[in-house]
Design an enzyme around this catalytic site. Structure first.
Site, PDB file in Angstrom:
ATOM      1  N   HIS A 155       0.843  -1.204   0.000  1.00 10.57           N
ATOM      2  CA  HIS A 155       0.000   0.000   0.000  1.00 10.57           C
ATOM      3  C   HIS A 155       0.884   1.263   0.000  1.00 10.57           C
ATOM      4  O   HIS A 155       0.632   2.215  -0.730  1.00 10.57           O
ATOM      5  CB  HIS A 155      -0.908   0.029   1.247  1.00 10.57           C
ATOM      6  CG  HIS A 155      -1.860  -1.120   1.350  1.00 10.57           C
ATOM      7  ND1 HIS A 155      -1.952  -1.915   2.463  1.00 10.57           N
ATOM      8  CD2 HIS A 155      -2.771  -1.617   0.473  1.00 10.57           C
ATOM      9  CE1 HIS A 155      -2.884  -2.839   2.284  1.00 10.57           C
ATOM     10  NE2 HIS A 155      -3.390  -2.687   1.078  1.00 10.57           N
TER      11      HIS A 155
ATOM     12  N   LYS B  65     -16.033  -7.491   5.780  1.00  9.43           N
ATOM     13  CA  LYS B  65     -15.325  -8.657   6.336  1.00  9.43           C
ATOM     14  C   LYS B  65     -14.933  -8.332   7.770  1.00  9.43           C
ATOM     15  O   LYS B  65     -14.882  -7.155   8.145  1.00  9.43           O
ATOM     16  CB  LYS B  65     -14.106  -9.035   5.497  1.00  9.43           C
ATOM     17  CG  LYS B  65     -13.154  -7.903   5.198  1.00  9.43           C
ATOM     18  CD  LYS B  65     -12.090  -8.314   4.193  1.00  9.43           C
ATOM     19  CE  LYS B  65     -11.296  -7.113   3.704  1.00  9.43           C
ATOM     20  NZ  LYS B  65     -10.404  -7.387   2.616  1.00  9.43           N
TER      21      LYS B  65
ATOM     22  N   ARG C   5      -1.657  -6.059  -8.492  1.00  4.08           N
ATOM     23  CA  ARG C   5      -0.556  -7.004  -8.253  1.00  4.08           C
ATOM     24  C   ARG C   5      -0.520  -8.085  -9.316  1.00  4.08           C
ATOM     25  O   ARG C   5       0.505  -8.385  -9.889  1.00  4.08           O
ATOM     26  CB  ARG C   5      -0.729  -7.676  -6.880  1.00  4.08           C
ATOM     27  CG  ARG C   5      -0.409  -6.788  -5.725  1.00  4.08           C
ATOM     28  CD  ARG C   5      -0.962  -7.349  -4.442  1.00  4.08           C
ATOM     29  NE  ARG C   5      -2.411  -7.285  -4.422  1.00  4.08           N
ATOM     30  CZ  ARG C   5      -3.152  -7.508  -3.356  1.00  4.08           C
ATOM     31  NH1 ARG C   5      -2.584  -7.837  -2.232  1.00  4.08           N
ATOM     32  NH2 ARG C   5      -4.457  -7.401  -3.418  1.00  4.08           N
TER      33      ARG C   5
ATOM     34  N   SER D 101      -2.391  -8.001   2.815  1.00  6.85           N
ATOM     35  CA  SER D 101      -2.710  -7.847   4.246  1.00  6.85           C
ATOM     36  C   SER D 101      -2.894  -9.217   4.885  1.00  6.85           C
ATOM     37  O   SER D 101      -2.496  -9.440   6.028  1.00  6.85           O
ATOM     38  CB  SER D 101      -3.979  -7.008   4.422  1.00  6.85           C
ATOM     39  OG  SER D 101      -3.742  -5.688   4.016  1.00  6.85           O
TER      40      SER D 101
HETATM   41  P1  ADP Z   1      -8.117  -4.095   2.000  1.00  9.81           P
HETATM   42  O1  ADP Z   1      -7.114  -3.392   2.847  1.00  9.81           O
HETATM   43  O2  ADP Z   1      -9.501  -3.573   2.069  1.00  9.81           O
HETATM   44  O3  ADP Z   1      -8.010  -5.610   2.065  1.00  9.81           O
HETATM   45  P2  ADP Z   1      -6.683  -4.316  -0.299  1.00  9.81           P
HETATM   46  O4  ADP Z   1      -5.370  -4.319   0.390  1.00  9.81           O
HETATM   47  O5  ADP Z   1      -7.162  -5.624  -0.841  1.00  9.81           O
HETATM   48  O6  ADP Z   1      -7.762  -3.697   0.606  1.00  9.81           O
HETATM   49  O7  ADP Z   1      -6.749  -3.283  -1.452  1.00  9.81           O
HETATM   50  C1  ADP Z   1      -6.527  -1.915  -1.349  1.00  9.81           C
HETATM   51  C2  ADP Z   1      -5.778  -1.527  -2.599  1.00  9.81           C
HETATM   52  O8  ADP Z   1      -4.410  -1.803  -2.363  1.00  9.81           O
HETATM   53  C3  ADP Z   1      -6.178  -2.321  -3.834  1.00  9.81           C
HETATM   54  O9  ADP Z   1      -6.141  -1.498  -4.958  1.00  9.81           O
HETATM   55  C4  ADP Z   1      -5.106  -3.380  -3.912  1.00  9.81           C
HETATM   56  O10 ADP Z   1      -4.909  -3.871  -5.221  1.00  9.81           O
HETATM   57  C5  ADP Z   1      -3.907  -2.571  -3.428  1.00  9.81           C
HETATM   58  N1  ADP Z   1      -2.839  -3.400  -2.913  1.00  9.81           N
HETATM   59  C6  ADP Z   1      -2.855  -4.237  -1.867  1.00  9.81           C
HETATM   60  N2  ADP Z   1      -1.668  -4.842  -1.689  1.00  9.81           N
HETATM   61  C7  ADP Z   1      -0.860  -4.360  -2.661  1.00  9.81           C
HETATM   62  C8  ADP Z   1       0.502  -4.600  -3.057  1.00  9.81           C
HETATM   63  N3  ADP Z   1       1.270  -5.478  -2.410  1.00  9.81           N
HETATM   64  N4  ADP Z   1       0.990  -3.906  -4.101  1.00  9.81           N
HETATM   65  C9  ADP Z   1       0.203  -3.028  -4.771  1.00  9.81           C
HETATM   66  N5  ADP Z   1      -1.073  -2.779  -4.482  1.00  9.81           N
HETATM   67  C10 ADP Z   1      -1.603  -3.428  -3.444  1.00  9.81           C
END
Ligand code: ADP
Length: 170
Positions: free
Chosen positions: A18, A42, A91, A129
């Site tokens: 992120h 969730k 990703r 995450s």
């Molecule tokens: P949440 O925190 O609600 O689970 P996500 O992490 O799935 O949300 O997604 C939030 C955004 O961050 C999405 O656009 C996701 O593709 C992006 N994201 C999550 N992890 C990565 C990563 N390792 N590299 C790039 N983008 C990421």
């Protein structure tokens, strides 16, 4: 016009994946609003305030990046911020299929909204995450997976700090 983007998620926890997206995107926007979602659909392991605190600590050195929690639908948060863009990270091709559907929904609610995608840096594309949560809960070394500012906090919050066997300074 000031170019404002929203980057939102449940951030349970906020990872270096992120962080990478936001730190690269800030070169293209005037302001980025990072929204920590209260209503995620969730069950989160950490409370909203702990999740928000981790995001704030991780991003505290970035200028023009503002962190806040929000309730309800993302599009309403985007409107409240006065933003024109939603920033997302990609990703894998799995992310693409999901993001495509999500974009349709957001656009149906706010036709003028544009979604901007950054491809994950190769050293962060394996981070999610879920993986970090599992690692931290088992007392694994999360250095490099979350921002250095929050390594100890993340281990303490997910693991109670009882099982930490890593030298975090090295
Ligand atoms: P949440 O925190 O609600 O689970 P996500 O992490 O799935 O949300 O997604 C939030 C955004 O961050 C999405 O656009 C996701 O593709 C992006 N994201 C999550 N992890 C990565 C990563 N390792 N590299 C790039 N983008 C990421």
């Amino acid at each position: 016009m000031i170019k404002k983007a929203v980057f939102a998620g449940s951030f349970d926890p906020f990872t270096m994946g992120h962080f990478d997206i936001i730190s690269r995107a800030i070169r293209s926007f005037d302001e980025i609003y990072v929204g920590v979602a209260a209503d995620t659909g969730k069950v989160c392991q950490l409370s909203l305030s702990d999740r928000t605190e981790i995001v704030k600590e991780s991003l505290k050195d970035l200028k023009n990046v503002y962190v806040t929690s929000f309730e309800g639908f993302l599009v309403d948060f985007v409107k409240a911020c006065g933003a024109q863009f939603v920033l997302r990270g990609l990703r894998t091709s799995n992310d693409f299929e999901y993001e495509k559907a999500l974009a349709e929904v957001y656009k149906s609610q706010m036709p003028k909204l544009e979604l901007i995608y950054l491809i994950s840096s190769h050293n962060y594309c394996h981070i999610s995450s879920t993986i970090v949560r599992e690692l931290a809960t088992m007392g694994g070394n999360v250095k490099g997976y979350v921002h250095d500012n929050v390594v100890e906090k993340v281990l303490k919050l997910y693991n109670g700090g009882e099982n930490i066997k890593w030298n975090l300074k090295s």
